[in-house]
Design a protein around this motif. Structure first.
Motif, PDB file in Angstrom:
ATOM      1  N   ASP A  56       0.830  -1.207   0.000  1.00 47.33           N
ATOM      2  CA  ASP A  56       0.000   0.000   0.000  1.00 47.33           C
ATOM      3  C   ASP A  56       0.860   1.250   0.000  1.00 47.33           C
ATOM      4  OD1 ASP A  56      -2.543  -0.913   0.035  1.00 47.33           O
ATOM      5  OD2 ASP A  56      -2.859  -0.693   2.185  1.00 47.33           O
ATOM      6  N   GLY A  71      -0.809   1.057  -4.213  1.00 47.52           N
ATOM      7  CA  GLY A  71      -1.059   2.245  -3.398  1.00 47.52           C
ATOM      8  C   GLY A  71      -2.149   3.126  -3.962  1.00 47.52           C
ATOM      9  N   LYS A  72      -2.992   3.522  -3.053  1.00 46.47           N
ATOM     10  CA  LYS A  72      -4.080   4.412  -3.478  1.00 46.47           C
ATOM     11  C   LYS A  72      -3.723   5.830  -3.045  1.00 46.47           C
ATOM     12  CE  LYS A  72      -7.611   0.967  -2.563  1.00 46.47           C
ATOM     13  NZ  LYS A  72      -7.441   0.139  -1.381  1.00 46.47           N
ATOM     14  N   GLN A  88     -10.364  -2.496  -5.115  1.00 46.74           N
ATOM     15  CA  GLN A  88     -10.179  -3.534  -4.108  1.00 46.74           C
ATOM     16  C   GLN A  88     -10.360  -4.943  -4.678  1.00 46.74           C
ATOM     17  OE1 GLN A  88      -9.084  -3.008  -0.860  1.00 46.74           O
ATOM     18  NE2 GLN A  88      -8.840  -5.222  -0.971  1.00 46.74           N
ATOM     19  N   LYS A 134       0.367  -3.709   4.548  1.00 46.07           N
ATOM     20  CA  LYS A 134      -0.585  -2.610   4.627  1.00 46.07           C
ATOM     21  C   LYS A 134      -0.099  -1.568   5.631  1.00 46.07           C
ATOM     22  CE  LYS A 134      -4.927  -4.017   4.371  1.00 46.07           C
ATOM     23  NZ  LYS A 134      -5.290  -3.904   2.954  1.00 46.07           N
TER      24      LYS A 134
END
Ligand SMILES: C[S@@+](CC[C@H](N)C(=O)[O-])C[C@H]1O[C@@H](n2cnc3c(N)ncnc32)[C@H](O)[C@@H]1O
Length: 401
Positions: free
Chosen positions: A197, A218-219, A228, A249
């Protein structure tokens, strides 16, 4: 003799009689580790340490409360002598030899017939190091190997067999690689694939072997490059190829981390999953700014919510700490909503940006002023906002002279 003629061996001691002669600190430590291994223990000594006394009191150990006598070793598979009296220890060793019982002799390895290696157990691995009579050196070596195993510094890949594939959902903590758990590091050292992430500790990637596949899902805030369901598919697909997949995460997987969804997806696909909790930013980032989320006499409880939700249902009490994740750009709305729902407008507030990293910055104000303060400093995500009287404990809060 210590050197030469030694034969390393592991004993299945559970349910077998072991006699410990002595009641001091060496006898106590040995009794506790033998008990842990399930031995049937008899201690012979006129007096015993407080810790041995409690094992005896619980019925875990039989106590013969007197000095040692020849005959006390009858039926023993192993004896430890550590009375501190060379004559008694020598007698015990002679009696043990006469009946072919192995004898551990505290402080006198030259006359022992057995030695206990320095041992560490890390998951399914047992590390046993024998220092040839130098217990201190063996312990230091054991500690070094154990630390390297726990941290993942030793190459562990291809040692663990998960032919059916395996996913570990690992909480990476708030950003500082030092706040990743030893279990998390160990799994990273075993990983074939790491799915990471944006807010996970990217610093650990440099430690991975070159052939480990790293997938960055990664958002960015307001921008979701990989949905997702696709992340779930990646985890399942790689695991089905028989790979060890670490989903690394930020913070804790289960605190606004969608760890639960990934767990369910893997389970539904029949993939074995392990969840490794992480240090959540909700508590750690506040702590890094000197703010305990609870504090006797100041805050009795706390709530962790996102800055995107309806806030009116929360306790509107300065003694109840609110920790808001995300939404630092909506602070004006959030502060107004809290005041409109009953919060005191003078409630202290702190914004902690990039907590637990070298870029950490703390900005304080009240519900009345915090949005302006955030604008002045151009506060940016990732940030945690803390609302409540505990904020006054931060060194960033103006102290009265
Ligand atoms: C999607 S949530 C994930 C939270 C994460 N699972 C946890 O337990 O920390 C992301 C939010 O966590 C907070 N956050 C995570 N790491 C942070 C850090 N190092 N400093 C400040 N806030 C952080 C920010 O509010 C960020 O918007």
């Amino acid at each position: 003799m210590v050197s030469g003629g030694n034969f390393p061996l592991t004993l299945r001691i559970a349910g077998r009689k072991v006699v410990v002669v002595g009641g001091g600190h060496v006898a106590t430590r040995r009794t506790l580790s033998l008990l842990d291994a399930g031995a049937d223990l008899v201690v012979v000594s006129p007096d015993v340490s407080a810790s041995l006394a409690s094992s005896i009191g619980r019925g875990d150990v039989e106590w013969i409360q007197r000095v040692y006598r020849t005959g006390d070793l009858e039926g023993a598979w192993l004896v430890q002598t550590a009375t501190g009296d060379p004559d008694v220890d020598g007698q015990v060793a002679d009696d043990a030899a006469a009946q072919s019982t192995w004898c551990l002799k505290g402080g006198d390895p030259d006359h022992a017939t057995a030695w206990v290696p320095a041992v560490a157990r890390i998951d399914d691995v047992t590390v046993a190091i024998s220092g040839g009579g130098d217990a201190g050196r063996a312990s230091s070596l054991r500690d070094g190997v154990a630390a390297a195993l726990q941290s993942g510094d030793l190459p562990l890949r291809h040692r663990t067999h998960h032919p059916e594939g395996f996913v570990a959902l690992v909480g990476g903590g708030p950003g500082d690689p030092g706040l990743l758990t030893t279990r998390g590091r160990r799994l990273l050292a075993e990983a074939d694939v790491v799915v990471i992430d944006r807010l996970a500790p990217h610093g650990v990637l440099s430690e991975l072997a070159p052939d480990v596949e790293v997938i960055d899902v990664g958002k960015m805030p307001d921008h979701h490059p990989i949905p997702q369901h696709e992340i779930n598919e990646i985890l399942i697909d790689r695991a089905k190829q028989g790979k060890i997949v670490v989903r690394l995460k930020g913070g804790d997987p289960y605190v606004f981390g969608r760890g639960g969804e990934e767990l369910i997806a893997c389970r539904e696909a029949g993939i074995p999953v392990e969840v490794v909790p992480g240090v959540t930013s909700a508590i750690a980032v506040a702590a890094a700014a000197g703010i305990p989320v609870t504090h006797r006499g100041i805050a009795r409880g706390f709530s962790v919510v996102t800055g995107h939700v309806e806030l009116s249902d929360l306790p509107h009490d300065r003694a109840h700490t609110l920790v808001l994740l995300m939404g630092v750009r909506r602070l004006r709305e959030v502060a107004l909503q809290l005041v409109d729902s009953g919060h005191d407008r003078l409630t202290p507030v702190a914004i902690v940006e990039s907590g637990c990293t070298p870029d950490q910055r703390v900005t304080v104000g009240t519900l009345d002023t915090i949005a302006d303060r955030a604008g002045e400093v151009d506060a940016q995500p990732p940030a945690v906002t803390i609302v409540g009287d505990v904020v006054t404990l931060s060194p960033a809060w103006p102290q009265a002279d």
